[in-house]
Design a protein around this motif. Structure first.
Motif, short mmCIF file in Angstrom:
data_model
loop_
_atom_site.label_atom_id
_atom_site.label_comp_id
_atom_site.label_asym_id
_atom_site.label_seq_id
_atom_site.Cartn_x
_atom_site.Cartn_y
_atom_site.Cartn_z
N ALA A 45 -2.11 10.12 3.97
CA ALA A 45 -3.58 10.14 3.89
C ALA A 45 -4.09 8.98 3.03
CB ALA A 45 -4.05 11.48 3.33
N GLU A 46 -3.46 8.75 1.89
CA GLU A 46 -3.88 7.65 1.02
C GLU A 46 -3.66 6.31 1.71
OE1 GLU A 46 -2.68 5.60 -3.27
OE2 GLU A 46 -2.23 7.72 -2.92
N ALA A 89 -6.28 5.71 4.42
CA ALA A 89 -7.61 5.44 3.86
C ALA A 89 -7.72 4.00 3.39
CB ALA A 89 -7.90 6.40 2.70
N VAL A 90 -6.69 3.51 2.72
CA VAL A 90 -6.71 2.12 2.23
C VAL A 90 -6.67 1.15 3.40
CG1 VAL A 90 -5.45 0.37 0.92
CG2 VAL A 90 -5.67 2.69 0.01
N ASP A 123 3.06 5.53 -7.68
CA ASP A 123 2.06 6.25 -8.46
C ASP A 123 2.50 7.70 -8.66
OD1 ASP A 123 -0.51 6.37 -9.78
OD2 ASP A 123 -1.20 7.55 -8.08
N ARG A 124 3.09 8.28 -7.65
CA ARG A 124 3.59 9.66 -7.75
C ARG A 124 4.94 9.72 -8.47
NH1 ARG A 124 0.31 8.89 -3.75
NH2 ARG A 124 -0.91 10.57 -2.76
N ALA A 163 1.49 3.78 -3.43
CA ALA A 163 1.23 5.22 -3.37
C ALA A 163 2.46 6.00 -3.80
CB ALA A 163 0.81 5.60 -1.95
N THR A 192 3.68 12.83 2.31
CA THR A 192 2.49 13.10 1.50
C THR A 192 1.69 11.84 1.18
OG1 THR A 192 3.69 12.89 -0.59
CG2 THR A 192 3.67 15.06 0.46
N LEU A 193 2.24 10.69 1.53
CA LEU A 193 1.56 9.42 1.23
C LEU A 193 0.62 8.99 2.35
CD1 LEU A 193 4.70 7.42 0.00
CD2 LEU A 193 3.18 8.87 -1.36
N THR A 220 -0.04 -2.93 -7.58
CA THR A 220 -1.50 -2.99 -7.46
C THR A 220 -1.94 -4.42 -7.18
OG1 THR A 220 -1.80 -1.11 -8.95
CG2 THR A 220 -3.68 -2.58 -8.66
N THR A 274 0.83 -1.21 0.00
CA THR A 274 0.00 0.00 0.00
C THR A 274 0.86 1.25 0.00
OG1 THR A 274 -1.79 -1.16 1.17
CG2 THR A 274 -1.80 1.25 1.25
N TRP A 275 1.89 1.24 0.83
CA TRP A 275 2.82 2.38 0.92
C TRP A 275 3.61 2.54 -0.37
CZ3 TRP A 275 8.30 1.21 1.77
CH2 TRP A 275 9.09 2.36 1.94
#
Length: 293
Positions: free
Chosen positions: A236-237, A240-241, A152-153, A149, A233-234, A174, A145-146
């Motif tokens: 919050a995402e 949430a996951v 992706d950036r 994120a 910056t990662l 993913t 998950t980390w």
């Protein structure tokens, strides 16, 4: 078609019909500019690639240790494939690190097999051993998950090589995240025993997550010029996951707390587990210096 020897048959690139996946594999970074972008300190870029590459290399080794130990043959294959994905990412990132520090004259094998534990820059989450399958999937969920994120950036990085590696990795990560999430939900929302084991695993793993979002000075410098990602910056995402998965698994996200005392792996401070991994991983290369196979 006749061949003089078996090796010639295996390496023939004009007769792919005989092989399920073909034989002539393309370089995923072919044609991508390798020059260090203007205004970027090559030492910083090399250090950042080492961080990301070491995360993948050490996590890959831990996953490989679960082949033949997973609950089902299907899961052994899945974990082996995830481990190979991460090993591929590690190779690309360590190679990029070597390109950036070209004056050092090292290659990916030197970085993987000829560094001591204190020279590795992986987060401590990657090196942790797993007491059971529940611990493994909890750790993989948090790691994937980390990393997803971040990648992706990073696909928008000013460094074309990092951007290409990240874009390829997004597809892989993913699947890694989804595989782990499915198992966490299955075990957490399963029997009383599986729920208990999954809750214990999450309780043991979550304390390690704080380190993932503490930025190293190299990350901050490169993030400021569009090369790297500020891990802060990662958050919050990631939250949430993780909250969504743990809720579906009938586990309370708020019940688990982080540990600020986790060693800063990015600075080369590690647990004893990393030395154990390297002793196993580097044994052949160190016992046969200069050997090729």
């Amino acid at each position: 078609m006749a061949f003089d020897d078996a090796y010639q048959a295996l390496t023939d690139h004009d007769d792919d019909a005989r092989w399920a996946y073909g034989t002539g594999f393309a370089d995923p970074l072919a044609g991508v500019p390798a020059q260090v972008p203007d205004g970027v300190d090559p030492a910083d870029l090399a250090a950042y690639c080492l961080m990301l590459g070491d995360d993948a290399l050490i996590m890959s080794h831990r996953l490989q240790q679960w082949v033949t130990r997973a609950p089902e043959l299907e899961d052994e294959l899945a974990l082996a494939n995830i481990g190979l994905d991460l090993l591929g990412q590690a190779r690309l990132l360590l190679t990029r690190a070597c390109q950036a520090e070209s004056a050092a004259g090292r290659d990916e094998d030197d970085l993987a097999f000829r560094r001591e534990a204190a020279e590795f820059r992986n987060v401590c989450l990657a090196e942790r051993s797993d007491v059971d399958f529940a611990h493994l999937v909890a750790r993989l969920l948090i790691f994937a998950t980390w990393r997803l994120a971040a990648f992706d950036r990073l696909a928008g990085s000013r460094d074309p090589m990092l951007a290409a590696i990240a874009a390829k990795g997004v597809k892989e990560m993913t699947y890694h995240r989804d595989y782990a999430a499915q198992w966490v939900v299955r075990l957490g929302d399963g029997t009383g025993l599986s729920h208990e084991r999954m809750a214990a695993a999450v309780e043991a793993i979550v304390p390690l997550t704080g380190e993932l979002f503490r930025a190293h000075e190299v990350e901050m410098r490169l993030a400021a010029i569009g090369i790297a990602v500020d891990p802060g910056t990662l958050r919050a995402e990631f939250d949430a996951v993780l909250d969504q998965v743990l809720t579906m698994a009938t586990l309370s996200p708020g019940a688990f707390h982080e540990d600020a005392a986790v060693p800063p792996g990015r600075a080369g401070d590690h647990t004893a587990a990393l030395a154990e991994i390297l002793a196993e991983m580097q044994e052949l290369a160190r016992s046969t210096p200069g050997g090729v196979w």
